[in-house]
Design a protein around this motif. Structure first.
Motif, PDB file in Angstrom:
ATOM      1  N   ALA A 139       0.838  -1.207   0.000  1.00  0.00           N
ATOM      2  CA  ALA A 139       0.000   0.000   0.000  1.00  0.00           C
ATOM      3  C   ALA A 139       0.868   1.251   0.000  1.00  0.00           C
ATOM      4  CB  ALA A 139      -0.929  -0.004   1.213  1.00  0.00           C
ATOM      5  N   TYR A 140       1.939   1.243   0.787  1.00  0.00           N
ATOM      6  CA  TYR A 140       2.841   2.396   0.840  1.00  0.00           C
ATOM      7  C   TYR A 140       3.501   2.627  -0.522  1.00  0.00           C
ATOM      8  CZ  TYR A 140       2.585   2.060   5.986  1.00  0.00           C
ATOM      9  OH  TYR A 140       2.167   2.022   7.289  1.00  0.00           O
ATOM     10  N   ALA A 141       3.955   1.565  -1.143  1.00  0.00           N
ATOM     11  CA  ALA A 141       4.623   1.690  -2.451  1.00  0.00           C
ATOM     12  C   ALA A 141       3.633   2.130  -3.521  1.00  0.00           C
ATOM     13  CB  ALA A 141       5.284   0.364  -2.830  1.00  0.00           C
ATOM     14  N   GLY A 170      -2.208   1.970   6.875  1.00  0.00           N
ATOM     15  CA  GLY A 170      -1.046   2.743   7.297  1.00  0.00           C
ATOM     16  C   GLY A 170      -1.061   3.133   8.755  1.00  0.00           C
ATOM     17  N   SER A 171       0.124   3.327   9.278  1.00  0.00           N
ATOM     18  CA  SER A 171       0.239   3.842  10.641  1.00  0.00           C
ATOM     19  C   SER A 171      -0.094   5.331  10.630  1.00  0.00           C
ATOM     20  CB  SER A 171       1.665   3.633  11.162  1.00  0.00           C
ATOM     21  OG  SER A 171       2.554   4.543  10.531  1.00  0.00           O
ATOM     22  N   PRO A 172      -0.478   5.898  11.757  1.00  0.00           N
ATOM     23  CA  PRO A 172      -0.811   7.328  11.786  1.00  0.00           C
ATOM     24  C   PRO A 172       0.333   8.226  11.301  1.00  0.00           C
ATOM     25  CG  PRO A 172      -1.604   6.269  13.770  1.00  0.00           C
ATOM     26  CD  PRO A 172      -0.771   5.249  13.038  1.00  0.00           C
ATOM     27  N   GLU A 206       0.024  10.677   8.045  1.00  0.00           N
ATOM     28  CA  GLU A 206       0.256  12.119   8.166  1.00  0.00           C
ATOM     29  C   GLU A 206       1.339  12.583   7.196  1.00  0.00           C
ATOM     30  OE1 GLU A 206      -0.002  15.984   8.935  1.00  0.00           O
ATOM     31  OE2 GLU A 206      -1.446  14.452   9.479  1.00  0.00           O
ATOM     32  N   ALA A 207       2.399  11.811   7.047  1.00  0.00           N
ATOM     33  CA  ALA A 207       3.458  12.164   6.098  1.00  0.00           C
ATOM     34  C   ALA A 207       2.923  12.105   4.664  1.00  0.00           C
ATOM     35  CB  ALA A 207       4.659  11.235   6.262  1.00  0.00           C
ATOM     36  N   ALA A 208       2.066  11.151   4.369  1.00  0.00           N
ATOM     37  CA  ALA A 208       1.456  11.050   3.042  1.00  0.00           C
ATOM     38  C   ALA A 208       0.563  12.255   2.776  1.00  0.00           C
ATOM     39  CB  ALA A 208       0.653   9.761   2.927  1.00  0.00           C
ATOM     40  N   ALA A 254       9.066   7.854   7.283  1.00  0.00           N
ATOM     41  CA  ALA A 254       7.983   7.323   8.127  1.00  0.00           C
ATOM     42  C   ALA A 254       7.676   5.874   7.771  1.00  0.00           C
ATOM     43  CB  ALA A 254       6.730   8.191   7.979  1.00  0.00           C
ATOM     44  N   VAL A 255       7.693   5.556   6.475  1.00  0.00           N
ATOM     45  CA  VAL A 255       7.466   4.176   6.037  1.00  0.00           C
ATOM     46  C   VAL A 255       8.553   3.268   6.595  1.00  0.00           C
ATOM     47  CG1 VAL A 255       7.499   2.642   4.020  1.00  0.00           C
ATOM     48  CG2 VAL A 255       6.127   4.731   3.982  1.00  0.00           C
ATOM     49  N   ARG A 256       9.795   3.703   6.483  1.00  0.00           N
ATOM     50  CA  ARG A 256      10.898   2.867   6.983  1.00  0.00           C
ATOM     51  C   ARG A 256      10.790   2.644   8.486  1.00  0.00           C
ATOM     52  NH1 ARG A 256      13.926   6.419   3.469  1.00  0.00           N
ATOM     53  NH2 ARG A 256      14.326   5.313   1.533  1.00  0.00           N
ATOM     54  N   ARG A 257      10.424   3.701   9.221  1.00  0.00           N
ATOM     55  CA  ARG A 257      10.260   3.528  10.673  1.00  0.00           C
ATOM     56  C   ARG A 257       9.134   2.542  10.965  1.00  0.00           C
ATOM     57  NH1 ARG A 257      10.870   9.001  10.696  1.00  0.00           N
ATOM     58  NH2 ARG A 257       8.622   9.335  10.899  1.00  0.00           N
ATOM     59  N   ASP A 258       8.016   2.672  10.255  1.00  0.00           N
ATOM     60  CA  ASP A 258       6.863   1.808  10.502  1.00  0.00           C
ATOM     61  C   ASP A 258       7.183   0.346  10.214  1.00  0.00           C
ATOM     62  OD1 ASP A 258       4.127   1.202  11.135  1.00  0.00           O
ATOM     63  OD2 ASP A 258       3.759   1.028   8.992  1.00  0.00           O
ATOM     64  N   LEU A 259       7.964   0.103   9.177  1.00  0.00           N
ATOM     65  CA  LEU A 259       8.290  -1.271   8.794  1.00  0.00           C
ATOM     66  C   LEU A 259       9.612  -1.748   9.388  1.00  0.00           C
ATOM     67  CD1 LEU A 259       7.199  -1.120   5.045  1.00  0.00           C
ATOM     68  CD2 LEU A 259       5.925  -2.021   6.998  1.00  0.00           C
ATOM     69  N   ALA A 260      10.190  -0.938  10.256  1.00  0.00           N
ATOM     70  CA  ALA A 260      11.455  -1.266  10.926  1.00  0.00           C
ATOM     71  C   ALA A 260      12.558  -1.581   9.911  1.00  0.00           C
ATOM     72  CB  ALA A 260      11.272  -2.412  11.920  1.00  0.00           C
TER      73      ALA A 260
END
Length: 178
Positions: free
Chosen positions: A48-50, A106-108, A112-114, A155-161
């Protein structure tokens, strides 16, 4: 009856061992199920992020080309707003379902970044609809867009570690002048 009483501790041991084995297997299966489920959701979030990033990038690329038509951007393939209109409509139509998937999965922080990134992209589109001819103002919009995109990816990288990645800001060599 004394033979049964003599074998009772062994029988109790077998029952306790079987129960312990059953509980251990059930616990391991449950842990494996939760790990697999988390991995599936993580894959779906990444997709979804990609997808959202690709849909926005399509709009951004079209904006570069239209801006080149107005003399604001050095893109080598300028495109008039009239010629770009169907592609812009498709890009905008593609953003909506991608945004809905992002909202759902998505995470919040990522959402928000999106949102911040799409607001800048919409500002770029408005700049072009107004047929503004200002390379300086366009350059400011490009920097805002690049910063918003970088924050989205972070933000995506943080969310997906995931480990930190490249900023995506590439310095291209100056083209030689004849």
């Amino acid at each position: 009856m004394s033979a049964f009483i003599q074998q009772l501790p062994t029988l109790i041991g077998v029952v306790i061992g079987a129960l312990g084995s059953y509980l251990a297997v059930m616990r391991a299966d449950r842990a494996r199920f939760h790990r697999e489920q988390a991995a599936r959701w993580e894959e779906r979030r990444l997709a979804a992020y990609a997808h959202y990033a690709r849909s926005l990038k399509k709009s951004v690329t079209l904006a570069y080309r239209i801006a080149a038509h107005f003399g604001n951007d050095p893109h080598p393939h300028p495109l008039s707003p009239e010629a770009a209109a169907p592609d812009l409509a498709d890009a905008a139509d593609g953003r909506d379902p991608a945004g809905e998937a992002l909202l759902m999965l998505g995470s919040p922080d990522v959402v928000e970044a999106a949102r911040a990134w799409v607001v800048v992209v919409m500002d770029m589109e408005q700049f072009l609809r107004d047929e503004t001819r200002s390379p300086e103002a366009w350059s400011v919009l490009l920097e805002r867009q690049r910063a918003a995109r970088e924050k989205y990816y972070a933000a995506v990288r943080r969310d997906l570690a995931l480990p930190p990645g490249h900023s995506g800001h590439w310095q291209l060599p100056a083209s030689p002048t004849p």
